[in-house]
Motif scaffolding. Structure first.
Motif, PDB file in Angstrom:
ATOM      1  N   ALA A 115      44.331  40.338  33.238  1.00 61.39           N
ATOM      2  CA  ALA A 115      45.455  40.930  33.962  1.00 61.39           C
ATOM      3  C   ALA A 115      44.975  41.929  35.013  1.00 61.39           C
ATOM      4  O   ALA A 115      45.460  41.943  36.150  1.00 61.39           O
ATOM      5  CB  ALA A 115      46.408  41.614  32.981  1.00 61.39           C
ATOM      6  N   VAL A 116      44.023  42.778  34.640  1.00 61.33           N
ATOM      7  CA  VAL A 116      43.492  43.752  35.600  1.00 61.33           C
ATOM      8  C   VAL A 116      42.754  43.038  36.725  1.00 61.33           C
ATOM      9  O   VAL A 116      42.876  43.409  37.899  1.00 61.33           O
ATOM     10  CB  VAL A 116      42.569  44.767  34.892  1.00 61.33           C
ATOM     11  CG1 VAL A 116      41.900  45.694  35.907  1.00 61.33           C
ATOM     12  CG2 VAL A 116      43.357  45.592  33.886  1.00 61.33           C
ATOM     13  N   ASN A 117      41.999  41.995  36.370  1.00 59.43           N
ATOM     14  CA  ASN A 117      41.320  41.214  37.412  1.00 59.43           C
ATOM     15  C   ASN A 117      42.327  40.606  38.385  1.00 59.43           C
ATOM     16  O   ASN A 117      42.109  40.579  39.595  1.00 59.43           O
ATOM     17  CB  ASN A 117      40.483  40.107  36.775  1.00 59.43           C
ATOM     18  CG  ASN A 117      39.226  40.636  36.097  1.00 59.43           C
ATOM     19  OD1 ASN A 117      38.802  41.766  36.358  1.00 59.43           O
ATOM     20  ND2 ASN A 117      38.634  39.841  35.229  1.00 59.43           N
ATOM     21  N   ALA A 118      43.452  40.102  37.839  1.00 55.07           N
ATOM     22  CA  ALA A 118      44.483  39.505  38.690  1.00 55.07           C
ATOM     23  C   ALA A 118      45.086  40.547  39.625  1.00 55.07           C
ATOM     24  O   ALA A 118      45.307  40.293  40.817  1.00 55.07           O
ATOM     25  CB  ALA A 118      45.571  38.879  37.830  1.00 55.07           C
ATOM     26  N   ALA A 119      45.357  41.739  39.096  1.00 50.24           N
ATOM     27  CA  ALA A 119      45.941  42.799  39.918  1.00 50.24           C
ATOM     28  C   ALA A 119      44.971  43.232  41.019  1.00 50.24           C
ATOM     29  O   ALA A 119      45.369  43.455  42.163  1.00 50.24           O
ATOM     30  CB  ALA A 119      46.310  43.989  39.036  1.00 50.24           C
ATOM     31  N   ARG A 120      43.699  43.326  40.671  1.00 54.84           N
ATOM     32  CA  ARG A 120      42.707  43.758  41.656  1.00 54.84           C
ATOM     33  C   ARG A 120      42.472  42.714  42.736  1.00 54.84           C
ATOM     34  O   ARG A 120      42.123  43.053  43.864  1.00 54.84           O
ATOM     35  CB  ARG A 120      41.390  44.069  40.943  1.00 54.84           C
ATOM     36  CG  ARG A 120      41.384  45.406  40.213  1.00 54.84           C
ATOM     37  CD  ARG A 120      40.069  45.635  39.519  1.00 54.84           C
ATOM     38  NE  ARG A 120      39.942  47.004  39.042  1.00 54.84           N
ATOM     39  CZ  ARG A 120      38.924  47.437  38.312  1.00 54.84           C
ATOM     40  NH1 ARG A 120      37.958  46.607  37.970  1.00 54.84           N
ATOM     41  NH2 ARG A 120      38.865  48.694  37.927  1.00 54.84           N
ATOM     42  N   SER A 121      42.629  41.454  42.388  1.00 57.09           N
ATOM     43  CA  SER A 121      42.362  40.390  43.350  1.00 57.09           C
ATOM     44  C   SER A 121      43.575  40.075  44.219  1.00 57.09           C
ATOM     45  O   SER A 121      43.532  39.184  45.054  1.00 57.09           O
ATOM     46  CB  SER A 121      41.916  39.120  42.625  1.00 57.09           C
ATOM     47  OG  SER A 121      42.957  38.621  41.800  1.00 57.09           O
ATOM     48  N   GLY A 122      44.678  40.815  44.000  1.00 55.26           N
ATOM     49  CA  GLY A 122      45.859  40.630  44.827  1.00 55.26           C
ATOM     50  C   GLY A 122      46.791  39.532  44.359  1.00 55.26           C
ATOM     51  O   GLY A 122      47.717  39.156  45.065  1.00 55.26           O
ATOM     52  N   ARG A 123      46.543  38.996  43.141  1.00 56.69           N
ATOM     53  CA  ARG A 123      47.430  37.937  42.648  1.00 56.69           C
ATOM     54  C   ARG A 123      48.733  38.490  42.060  1.00 56.69           C
ATOM     55  O   ARG A 123      49.636  37.753  41.734  1.00 56.69           O
ATOM     56  CB  ARG A 123      46.682  37.078  41.628  1.00 56.69           C
ATOM     57  CG  ARG A 123      45.708  36.115  42.273  1.00 56.69           C
ATOM     58  CD  ARG A 123      44.900  35.361  41.238  1.00 56.69           C
ATOM     59  NE  ARG A 123      43.864  36.184  40.654  1.00 56.69           N
ATOM     60  CZ  ARG A 123      43.013  35.755  39.726  1.00 56.69           C
ATOM     61  NH1 ARG A 123      43.116  34.518  39.266  1.00 56.69           N
ATOM     62  NH2 ARG A 123      42.085  36.549  39.255  1.00 56.69           N
ATOM     63  N   GLY A 124      48.778  39.833  41.888  1.00 56.19           N
ATOM     64  CA  GLY A 124      50.040  40.504  41.625  1.00 56.19           C
ATOM     65  C   GLY A 124      50.574  40.410  40.205  1.00 56.19           C
ATOM     66  O   GLY A 124      49.928  39.935  39.285  1.00 56.19           O
ATOM     67  N   TRP A 125      51.833  40.915  40.076  1.00 54.58           N
ATOM     68  CA  TRP A 125      52.440  41.072  38.756  1.00 54.58           C
ATOM     69  C   TRP A 125      52.786  39.739  38.110  1.00 54.58           C
ATOM     70  O   TRP A 125      52.847  39.628  36.889  1.00 54.58           O
ATOM     71  CB  TRP A 125      53.674  41.945  38.868  1.00 54.58           C
ATOM     72  CG  TRP A 125      54.750  41.400  39.773  1.00 54.58           C
ATOM     73  CD1 TRP A 125      54.906  41.638  41.103  1.00 54.58           C
ATOM     74  CD2 TRP A 125      55.815  40.524  39.395  1.00 54.58           C
ATOM     75  NE1 TRP A 125      55.999  40.955  41.593  1.00 54.58           N
ATOM     76  CE2 TRP A 125      56.583  40.274  40.564  1.00 54.58           C
ATOM     77  CE3 TRP A 125      56.210  39.917  38.194  1.00 54.58           C
ATOM     78  CZ2 TRP A 125      57.700  39.440  40.565  1.00 54.58           C
ATOM     79  CZ3 TRP A 125      57.324  39.104  38.198  1.00 54.58           C
ATOM     80  CH2 TRP A 125      58.061  38.868  39.362  1.00 54.58           C
ATOM     81  N   LYS A 126      53.043  38.696  38.908  1.00 58.81           N
ATOM     82  CA  LYS A 126      53.390  37.401  38.325  1.00 58.81           C
ATOM     83  C   LYS A 126      52.226  36.856  37.495  1.00 58.81           C
ATOM     84  O   LYS A 126      52.419  36.327  36.403  1.00 58.81           O
ATOM     85  CB  LYS A 126      53.774  36.417  39.419  1.00 58.81           C
ATOM     86  CG  LYS A 126      55.098  36.732  40.096  1.00 58.81           C
ATOM     87  CD  LYS A 126      55.476  35.664  41.115  1.00 58.81           C
ATOM     88  CE  LYS A 126      56.808  35.985  41.767  1.00 58.81           C
ATOM     89  NZ  LYS A 126      57.190  34.953  42.768  1.00 58.81           N
ATOM     90  N   ARG A 127      51.027  36.974  38.041  1.00 55.37           N
ATOM     91  CA  ARG A 127      49.838  36.528  37.308  1.00 55.37           C
ATOM     92  C   ARG A 127      49.648  37.372  36.047  1.00 55.37           C
ATOM     93  O   ARG A 127      49.295  36.850  34.997  1.00 55.37           O
ATOM     94  CB  ARG A 127      48.613  36.647  38.223  1.00 55.37           C
ATOM     95  CG  ARG A 127      47.286  36.354  37.546  1.00 55.37           C
ATOM     96  CD  ARG A 127      47.133  34.891  37.214  1.00 55.37           C
ATOM     97  NE  ARG A 127      45.813  34.620  36.666  1.00 55.37           N
ATOM     98  CZ  ARG A 127      45.387  33.416  36.306  1.00 55.37           C
ATOM     99  NH1 ARG A 127      46.175  32.379  36.455  1.00 55.37           N
ATOM    100  NH2 ARG A 127      44.182  33.245  35.824  1.00 55.37           N
ATOM    101  N   THR A 128      49.904  38.663  36.152  1.00 52.99           N
ATOM    102  CA  THR A 128      49.766  39.550  34.997  1.00 52.99           C
ATOM    103  C   THR A 128      50.741  39.157  33.893  1.00 52.99           C
ATOM    104  O   THR A 128      50.374  39.086  32.707  1.00 52.99           O
ATOM    105  CB  THR A 128      50.009  41.010  35.424  1.00 52.99           C
ATOM    106  OG1 THR A 128      49.061  41.368  36.434  1.00 52.99           O
ATOM    107  CG2 THR A 128      49.873  41.952  34.238  1.00 52.99           C
ATOM    108  N   ILE A 129      51.993  38.898  34.273  1.00 55.24           N
ATOM    109  CA  ILE A 129      52.996  38.477  33.289  1.00 55.24           C
ATOM    110  C   ILE A 129      52.596  37.149  32.650  1.00 55.24           C
ATOM    111  O   ILE A 129      52.752  36.946  31.438  1.00 55.24           O
ATOM    112  CB  ILE A 129      54.380  38.370  33.955  1.00 55.24           C
ATOM    113  CG1 ILE A 129      54.876  39.757  34.333  1.00 55.24           C
ATOM    114  CG2 ILE A 129      55.378  37.673  33.039  1.00 55.24           C
ATOM    115  CD1 ILE A 129      56.194  39.753  35.078  1.00 55.24           C
ATOM    116  N   LEU A 130      52.053  36.253  33.460  1.00 53.19           N
ATOM    117  CA  LEU A 130      51.628  34.957  32.946  1.00 53.19           C
ATOM    118  C   LEU A 130      50.521  35.112  31.905  1.00 53.19           C
ATOM    119  O   LEU A 130      50.535  34.456  30.857  1.00 53.19           O
ATOM    120  CB  LEU A 130      51.146  34.075  34.100  1.00 53.19           C
ATOM    121  CG  LEU A 130      50.661  32.665  33.734  1.00 53.19           C
ATOM    122  CD1 LEU A 130      51.800  31.860  33.118  1.00 53.19           C
ATOM    123  CD2 LEU A 130      50.104  31.956  34.964  1.00 53.19           C
TER     124      LEU A 130
END
Length: 287
Positions: free
Chosen positions: A201-216
């Motif tokens: 989740a943190v990697n997704a947020a840092r890479s700009g993939r945002g909250w949708k990826r985090t929720i997934l």
């Protein structure tokens, strides 16, 4: 010093260091739990990448064998070692004269934990009810524990997983208050799942993939918790609290650490984890 290539073999690290030296860029080779890495002074980071990139372009057979910068291995053999240790404890307990006494003395009894016997939060992680119970947790430790340690290093990984298991049992005891008894390493297993979810989740947020990826990512973790951790014989509370502990711990690790700690720190963390478990058993045996 800034790491620019990670998880290299000894020969790859030596070669890259020579390339950088020939380009006039100071560097050092650092041994880690997962191989070697190259570090350079921060002002020379871009120049070092360019020098290595040019070398790889001129030697494509070398480039094909080199892991991508910042990449992570996906498996760590320490999971097999921990699974074997769990099996040894299980066999020793069941070969004893009174295996049920171990559950009484060392199990995660909510009433006894609330009464101050906190060592049970740790000792219960090494006890299992039957062959199916130990077999499932052995496989899970190899898969999920090994995956965590592939990212964090073995020592840090197992210390985090043990801490998740202990905190999960403690929170579960607070939730029940009394009248509940559980055993098994699965609280730590779901701690490992929570750690992996937070790392992604943190990697997704840092890479700009945002909250949708985090929720997934966390949705996948919750689905795994529901599928594997909510059966009739499972302790859903312990699994849930283990998962939540792992989510917090994994997020803190990823926000704080950019690279696995060096080998000496990995050894220290592994020693702390092992000593904590051993001392907990000693405490329970001498009450």
């Amino acid at each position: 010093m800034v790491p620019i290539f990670n998880h290299l073999s000894r020969e790859q690290a030596k070669t890259f260091s020579l390339v950088l030296n020939s380009s006039g860029i100071g560097n050092r080779v650092v041994g880690t739990d997962d191989g070697f890495r190259i570090e350079v002074p921060e002002p020379y980071t871009e120049a070092a990448r360019n020098a290595i990139g040019q070398y790889q372009a001129e030697n494509p057979e070398v480039a094909s064998e080199t892991p991508a910068d910042g990449g992570q291995p996906t498996f760590n053999l320490s999971g097999i070692v921990v699974a074997i240790l769990l099996l040894c404890v299980h066999l020793s307990v069941f070969a004893s004269a009174a295996p049920r006494d171990y559950v009484t003395v060392f199990g995660a009894s909510a009433h006894r934990i609330m009464a101050g016997e906190l060592y049970r939060c740790a000792t219960a992680l090494l006890l299992h009810a039957d062959a199916a119970h130990i077999a499932g947790n052995m496989v899970a430790m190899v898969l999920f524990g090994g995956a965590v340690c592939a990212v964090t290093g073995s020592g840090v990984g197992w210390l985090m997983i043990a801490a998740c298991g202990i905190s999960g049992n403690l929170l579960n005891a607070f939730a029940y208050g009394s009248g509940h008894l559980s055993v098994g390493a699965s609280t730590g297993v779901f701690g490992a799942v929570g750690i992996l979810c937070s790392l992604q989740a943190v990697n997704a947020a840092r890479s700009g993939r945002g909250w949708k990826r985090t929720i997934l990512v966390f949705g996948a973790g919750a689905a795994l918790l529901a599928f594997l951790g909510a059966s009739a014989r499972s302790d859903l509370g312990a699994h849930l609290f283990g998962f939540l502990s792992g989510a917090v711990m994994g997020g803190a690790y990823r926000l704080w650490m950019t690279q696995p700690l060096e080998k000496r720190w990995q050894i220290l963390c592994a020693t702390i984890a092992a000593a904590g478990l051993v001392l907990s058993w000693v405490r329970g045996a001498t009450r």
